[in-house]
Design a protein around this motif. Structure first.
Motif, PDB file in Angstrom:
ATOM      1  N   THR A 191       0.692  -0.981  -0.139  1.00 16.72           N
ATOM      2  CA  THR A 191       0.016  -0.006   0.166  1.00 16.72           C
ATOM      3  C   THR A 191       0.793   1.260  -0.145  1.00 16.72           C
ATOM      4  O   THR A 191       0.730   2.161  -0.671  1.00 16.72           O
ATOM      5  CB  THR A 191      -0.913   0.169   1.369  1.00 16.72           C
ATOM      6  N   ASP A 200       2.801   1.637  -3.220  1.00 15.09           N
ATOM      7  CA  ASP A 200       1.884   1.959  -4.474  1.00 15.09           C
ATOM      8  C   ASP A 200       1.722   3.306  -4.460  1.00 15.09           C
ATOM      9  O   ASP A 200       1.583   4.106  -5.527  1.00 15.09           O
ATOM     10  CB  ASP A 200       0.635   0.941  -4.313  1.00 15.09           C
ATOM     11  N   ARG A 201       1.099   3.938  -3.152  1.00 15.96           N
ATOM     12  CA  ARG A 201       1.092   5.319  -2.756  1.00 15.96           C
ATOM     13  C   ARG A 201       2.120   6.347  -3.500  1.00 15.96           C
ATOM     14  O   ARG A 201       2.104   7.279  -4.253  1.00 15.96           O
ATOM     15  CB  ARG A 201       0.648   5.641  -1.748  1.00 15.96           C
ATOM     16  N   LEU A 249       4.796   5.400  -5.412  1.00 14.89           N
ATOM     17  CA  LEU A 249       4.867   5.308  -6.774  1.00 14.89           C
ATOM     18  C   LEU A 249       3.834   5.878  -7.699  1.00 14.89           C
ATOM     19  O   LEU A 249       4.330   6.715  -8.649  1.00 14.89           O
ATOM     20  CB  LEU A 249       5.010   3.553  -7.285  1.00 14.89           C
ATOM     21  N   ASN A 250       2.822   5.918  -7.213  1.00 12.67           N
ATOM     22  CA  ASN A 250       1.824   6.897  -7.993  1.00 12.67           C
ATOM     23  C   ASN A 250       2.105   8.108  -7.763  1.00 12.67           C
ATOM     24  O   ASN A 250       1.774   8.811  -8.847  1.00 12.67           O
ATOM     25  CB  ASN A 250       0.326   6.386  -7.314  1.00 12.67           C
ATOM     26  N   ALA A 251       2.404   8.821  -6.528  1.00 11.66           N
ATOM     27  CA  ALA A 251       2.909  10.148  -6.485  1.00 11.66           C
ATOM     28  C   ALA A 251       3.902  10.401  -7.320  1.00 11.66           C
ATOM     29  O   ALA A 251       4.081  11.556  -8.012  1.00 11.66           O
ATOM     30  CB  ALA A 251       3.183  10.430  -5.059  1.00 11.66           C
ATOM     31  N   LYS A 258       4.708   8.945 -10.323  1.00 12.12           N
ATOM     32  CA  LYS A 258       4.373   8.831 -11.640  1.00 12.12           C
ATOM     33  C   LYS A 258       3.554  10.355 -11.958  1.00 12.12           C
ATOM     34  O   LYS A 258       3.692  10.855 -12.758  1.00 12.12           O
ATOM     35  CB  LYS A 258       3.654   7.875 -11.969  1.00 12.12           C
ATOM     36  N   THR A 259       2.684  10.921 -11.195  1.00 11.93           N
ATOM     37  CA  THR A 259       2.063  11.972 -11.196  1.00 11.93           C
ATOM     38  C   THR A 259       2.862  13.155 -11.385  1.00 11.93           C
ATOM     39  O   THR A 259       2.800  14.067 -12.257  1.00 11.93           O
ATOM     40  CB  THR A 259       0.895  11.977  -9.929  1.00 11.93           C
ATOM     41  N   SER A 269       0.682  18.724 -11.114  1.00 13.18           N
ATOM     42  CA  SER A 269       0.694  18.343  -9.756  1.00 13.18           C
ATOM     43  C   SER A 269       1.460  19.244  -8.768  1.00 13.18           C
ATOM     44  O   SER A 269       1.231  19.385  -7.790  1.00 13.18           O
ATOM     45  CB  SER A 269       1.480  16.916 -10.030  1.00 13.18           C
TER      46      SER A 269
END
Length: 98
Positions: free
Chosen positions: A37, A40-41, A43-45, A47-48, A55
């Motif tokens: 979790t 994933d958060r 990595l998503n941040a 990527k954004t 962003s």
């Protein structure tokens, strides 16, 4: 392996809907599961941050990457918000009172 600085959580489950076997000292095995979790958060941040131009501001984008940037000044409001005004942003939870 784990180091002394790392934290783990132990979840005990009984078979079916029963209570966990806390008195059992033999005949069991331990299975380590990684829940991604936080990863994933993060990595998503990232990527954004890399893909979405909106962003963060251009200034913050370059400052975070270590580029030389000219320091920006902020504009202060001449009229402060009344003392008990609740500040909020659309789509975000309310701010803490601290």
């Amino acid at each position: 392996g784990l180091t002394a600085a790392e934290e783990i959580a132990l979840e005990l489950r009984g078979k079916g809907c029963g209570n966990p076997p806390v008195e059992t000292t033999r005949g069991f095995h331990v299975e380590i599961l990684w829940k991604s979790t936080s990863f994933d958060r993060m990595l998503n941040a990232m990527k954004t941050f890399a893909v979405d131009e909106t962003s963060v501001s251009g200034y913050l984008f370059h400052a975070l990457l270590g580029h030389e940037v000219t320091r920006q000044t902020t504009v202060k409001s001449h009229r402060p918000a009344p003392r008990h005004t609740r500040l909020a942003a659309p789509g975000l939870p309310p701010l803490n009172q601290s």
